[in-house]
Structures are given as C-alpha cells and as structure tokens.
Design a protein around this motif. Structure first.
Motif, PDB file in Angstrom:
ATOM      1  N   LEU A  49       0.843  -1.196   0.000  1.00 42.82           N
ATOM      2  CA  LEU A  49       0.000   0.000   0.000  1.00 42.82           C
ATOM      3  C   LEU A  49       0.879   1.248   0.000  1.00 42.82           C
ATOM      4  CD1 LEU A  49      -2.657   1.558   0.211  1.00 42.82           C
ATOM      5  CD2 LEU A  49      -2.565   1.203   2.702  1.00 42.82           C
ATOM      6  N   LEU A  50       1.928   1.251   0.812  1.00 41.48           N
ATOM      7  CA  LEU A  50       2.831   2.397   0.871  1.00 41.48           C
ATOM      8  C   LEU A  50       3.494   2.646  -0.487  1.00 41.48           C
ATOM      9  CD1 LEU A  50       4.037   4.572   2.660  1.00 41.48           C
ATOM     10  CD2 LEU A  50       5.823   2.957   3.324  1.00 41.48           C
ATOM     11  N   THR A  51       3.851   1.574  -1.178  1.00 41.54           N
ATOM     12  CA  THR A  51       4.440   1.711  -2.515  1.00 41.54           C
ATOM     13  C   THR A  51       3.476   2.414  -3.459  1.00 41.54           C
ATOM     14  OG1 THR A  51       5.817  -0.251  -2.231  1.00 41.54           O
ATOM     15  CG2 THR A  51       5.368   0.433  -4.490  1.00 41.54           C
ATOM     16  N   LEU A  52       2.205   2.021  -3.427  1.00 35.32           N
ATOM     17  CA  LEU A  52       1.210   2.672  -4.281  1.00 35.32           C
ATOM     18  C   LEU A  52       1.086   4.143  -3.906  1.00 35.32           C
ATOM     19  CD1 LEU A  52      -2.031   1.630  -5.789  1.00 35.32           C
ATOM     20  CD2 LEU A  52      -2.205   3.451  -4.108  1.00 35.32           C
ATOM     21  N   GLN A  53       1.044   4.434  -2.608  1.00 32.52           N
ATOM     22  CA  GLN A  53       0.863   5.813  -2.154  1.00 32.52           C
ATOM     23  C   GLN A  53       2.036   6.711  -2.554  1.00 32.52           C
ATOM     24  OE1 GLN A  53       0.228   4.700   1.996  1.00 32.52           O
ATOM     25  NE2 GLN A  53      -1.900   5.397   1.854  1.00 32.52           N
TER      26      GLN A  53
ATOM     27  N   ARG B 189      -3.428  12.110  -3.166  1.00 31.69           N
ATOM     28  CA  ARG B 189      -4.837  11.782  -3.414  1.00 31.69           C
ATOM     29  C   ARG B 189      -5.502  11.393  -2.090  1.00 31.69           C
ATOM     30  NH1 ARG B 189      -5.111   9.795  -9.002  1.00 31.69           N
ATOM     31  NH2 ARG B 189      -7.309   9.311  -8.738  1.00 31.69           N
ATOM     32  N   PRO B 190      -6.813  11.551  -1.959  1.00 38.41           N
ATOM     33  CA  PRO B 190      -7.491  11.150  -0.726  1.00 38.41           C
ATOM     34  C   PRO B 190      -7.235   9.670  -0.413  1.00 38.41           C
ATOM     35  CG  PRO B 190      -8.961  12.438  -2.113  1.00 38.41           C
ATOM     36  CD  PRO B 190      -7.726  12.153  -2.930  1.00 38.41           C
ATOM     37  N   LEU B 191      -7.093   9.359   0.867  1.00 38.47           N
ATOM     38  CA  LEU B 191      -6.783   7.995   1.286  1.00 38.47           C
ATOM     39  C   LEU B 191      -7.820   7.003   0.764  1.00 38.47           C
ATOM     40  CD1 LEU B 191      -5.100   5.951   2.844  1.00 38.47           C
ATOM     41  CD2 LEU B 191      -6.335   6.638   4.941  1.00 38.47           C
ATOM     42  N   GLU B 192      -9.094   7.387   0.758  1.00 38.76           N
ATOM     43  CA  GLU B 192     -10.137   6.482   0.272  1.00 38.76           C
ATOM     44  C   GLU B 192      -9.911   6.103  -1.181  1.00 38.76           C
ATOM     45  OE1 GLU B 192     -11.568   8.551   3.831  1.00 38.76           O
ATOM     46  OE2 GLU B 192     -10.663   9.264   1.954  1.00 38.76           O
ATOM     47  N   GLU B 193      -9.467   7.060  -1.999  1.00 40.86           N
ATOM     48  CA  GLU B 193      -9.175   6.767  -3.410  1.00 40.86           C
ATOM     49  C   GLU B 193      -7.976   5.829  -3.525  1.00 40.86           C
ATOM     50  OE1 GLU B 193      -8.804  10.155  -6.003  1.00 40.86           O
ATOM     51  OE2 GLU B 193     -10.556  11.134  -5.106  1.00 40.86           O
ATOM     52  N   GLN B 194      -6.955   6.066  -2.724  1.00 39.60           N
ATOM     53  CA  GLN B 194      -5.781   5.185  -2.736  1.00 39.60           C
ATOM     54  C   GLN B 194      -6.174   3.770  -2.334  1.00 39.60           C
ATOM     55  OE1 GLN B 194      -3.271   7.281   0.036  1.00 39.60           O
ATOM     56  NE2 GLN B 194      -2.338   8.568  -1.547  1.00 39.60           N
ATOM     57  N   LEU B 195      -7.000   3.656  -1.310  1.00 43.68           N
ATOM     58  CA  LEU B 195      -7.430   2.337  -0.845  1.00 43.68           C
ATOM     59  C   LEU B 195      -8.270   1.635  -1.901  1.00 43.68           C
ATOM     60  CD1 LEU B 195      -8.312   3.227   2.850  1.00 43.68           C
ATOM     61  CD2 LEU B 195      -6.356   1.860   2.045  1.00 43.68           C
TER      62      LEU B 195
ATOM     63  N   ARG C 236      -8.141   2.023  -5.126  1.00 44.55           N
ATOM     64  CA  ARG C 236      -7.220   1.571  -6.175  1.00 44.55           C
ATOM     65  C   ARG C 236      -6.453   0.335  -5.711  1.00 44.55           C
ATOM     66  NH1 ARG C 236      -5.863   0.939 -11.416  1.00 44.55           N
ATOM     67  NH2 ARG C 236      -3.613   0.968 -11.681  1.00 44.55           N
ATOM     68  N   PHE C 237      -5.945   0.376  -4.490  1.00 42.82           N
ATOM     69  CA  PHE C 237      -5.148  -0.729  -3.961  1.00 42.82           C
ATOM     70  C   PHE C 237      -5.978  -2.005  -3.864  1.00 42.82           C
ATOM     71  CE2 PHE C 237      -3.362  -3.276  -0.501  1.00 42.82           C
ATOM     72  CZ  PHE C 237      -2.049  -3.392  -0.921  1.00 42.82           C
ATOM     73  N   CYS C 238      -7.202  -1.883  -3.396  1.00 39.74           N
ATOM     74  CA  CYS C 238      -8.049  -3.068  -3.201  1.00 39.74           C
ATOM     75  C   CYS C 238      -8.556  -3.634  -4.517  1.00 39.74           C
ATOM     76  CB  CYS C 238      -9.227  -2.726  -2.298  1.00 39.74           C
ATOM     77  SG  CYS C 238      -8.761  -2.381  -0.586  1.00 39.74           S
ATOM     78  N   GLY C 239      -8.526  -2.853  -5.576  1.00 39.25           N
ATOM     79  CA  GLY C 239      -9.092  -3.329  -6.830  1.00 39.25           C
ATOM     80  C   GLY C 239      -8.103  -3.577  -7.939  1.00 39.25           C
ATOM     81  N   VAL C 240      -6.796  -3.508  -7.640  1.00 44.07           N
ATOM     82  CA  VAL C 240      -5.819  -3.526  -8.725  1.00 44.07           C
ATOM     83  C   VAL C 240      -5.348  -4.915  -9.131  1.00 44.07           C
ATOM     84  CG1 VAL C 240      -3.730  -3.237  -7.340  1.00 44.07           C
ATOM     85  CG2 VAL C 240      -3.830  -2.263  -9.627  1.00 44.07           C
ATOM     86  N   ALA C 241      -5.309  -5.867  -8.230  1.00 46.53           N
ATOM     87  CA  ALA C 241      -4.790  -7.204  -8.559  1.00 46.53           C
ATOM     88  C   ALA C 241      -5.825  -8.254  -8.194  1.00 46.53           C
ATOM     89  CB  ALA C 241      -3.483  -7.460  -7.810  1.00 46.53           C
TER      90      ALA C 241
END
Length: 196
Positions: A137-141, A149-155, A157-162
């Motif tokens: 997650l830190l790598t994505l951020q 970007r807002p944390l919710e958007e980062q999360l 993206r992270f939860c839906g990417v792989a």
C-alpha cells in the motif's frame, strides 16, 4: 460450489443463483452469507468473469433450471448490462431503481468502494496491514499518480488492482464488518438469501 457453471452444479439442491461480477464479490458475499447462516448448499455464487457475461450466464441458468431464483450485485455504472440481460430473459426492467425488486442490488461505484466506506479508511488500512500488505500500500501511495490523493481513493485503487489481492481483501474487509455495518446492497442481497 463456487466456480462451477450452473450446468455443472447439482441443480437438485441449488435453487438460487447469485450472479456476481468476479471472485472478489463472491468472497465478500460468501463471508457475509455464512455469518448470517445462509445455506450455501442451496445457493450458487456465480463468478461471471465480468459483468458483460451476465446475459449469457443468466440465459444458460434459466435454460437448465427455468424456476431458478436469480439474484445479484452490480455496479451503478454497469446496471445497463443487467437490465439488458433481464430483458433478454423475459424479465424487463424499466428503470435502474427497479433492479432490487428483480433481485439485483446496485453498488455506487463497486463492492470494494462500498466495503471501504462501510469500514472507514482507518479500519481498512488496519485490515491491509494485518494481511502483511502494508508495504505494498505504501508503494502505491508513493507513486506520483497517487501522491496527495485522498486515502479512500488510494485504498480503492489498492483493493481493486490485482485479482488475487481483490479476492483476499474483499473477504477480509467483509469479515471485519460488525453486524449492521454491511453496505446496503450487500445487506439487502444477503437478507434475500436468508429467505431461500
């Protein structure tokens, strides 16, 4: 069993098909359904492999078991695919708002976004870290496109990417929901399943 096509499942015991866009939705629905005591021996959680397959799968199920109860989840941006599939099956829906009365419950963006909103960003991060994924997650951020970007958007993206991560996180996020915290589309779907 999940992962089987309807024709491969034991239709003598399965009376309800739940059409879900992918494996992450299957994982989340399975988690909440089991917690609510749904008898999954009578329910087939069907991974569509993408919402564009909903028409084909729906028609296949009804060809094998015309009396099957068909339920599902869909994203607001993809509701049109479900509406077209229901129309092809002789179950026309005039407006997206009518989908719940036809057994399809609509997520705002997608189920991952619904789960993140229900848990809140802080608890979502805790789940990610508990799974040993905090460094990823830190790598994505730290990527330029996601910095600031807002944390919710980062999360989201992270939860839906792989795909493997999507399934793991969907089930884990759903398992962290306290009774009554379930996002409305998921809650309504599982409530319907408790009556089958």
């Amino acid at each position: 069993m999940e992962g089987l096509t309807w024709a491969e499942a034991d239709e003598t015991r399965r009376t309800t098909a739940v059409l879900l866009e992918g494996v992450s939705d299957v994982a989340a629905v399975r988690e909440i359904a089991l917690r609510q005591g749904v008898d999954l021996e009578r329910v087939s959680l069907v991974d569509l492999g993408g919402v564009t397959n909903v028409r084909r799968v729906l028609l296949q199920i009804l060809a094998v078991t015309p009396s099957a109860e068909i339920l599902g989840l869909c994203d607001a941006g993809e509701a049109r695919f479900v509406m077209r599939a229901l129309e092809a099956a002789g179950r026309p829906v005039d407006h997206e708002q009518e989908l719940p009365s036809h057994g399809f419950f609509v997520c705002r963006a997608d189920l991952e976004e619904e789960l993140i909103r229900a848990l809140g960003a802080g608890r979502t991060v805790q789940v990610i870290e508990s799974l040993g994924l905090g460094a990823k997650l830190l790598t994505l951020q730290q990527q330029p496109a996601w910095q600031g970007r807002p944390l919710e958007e980062q999360l989201h993206r992270f939860c839906g990417v792989a795909s493997g991560r999507k399934e793991l996180l969907a089930g884990a996020l759903a398992s962290e929901l306290r009774p009554g915290e379930e996002p409305e589309p998921l809650r309504l779907l599982v409530e319907r399943l408790t009556r089958v």
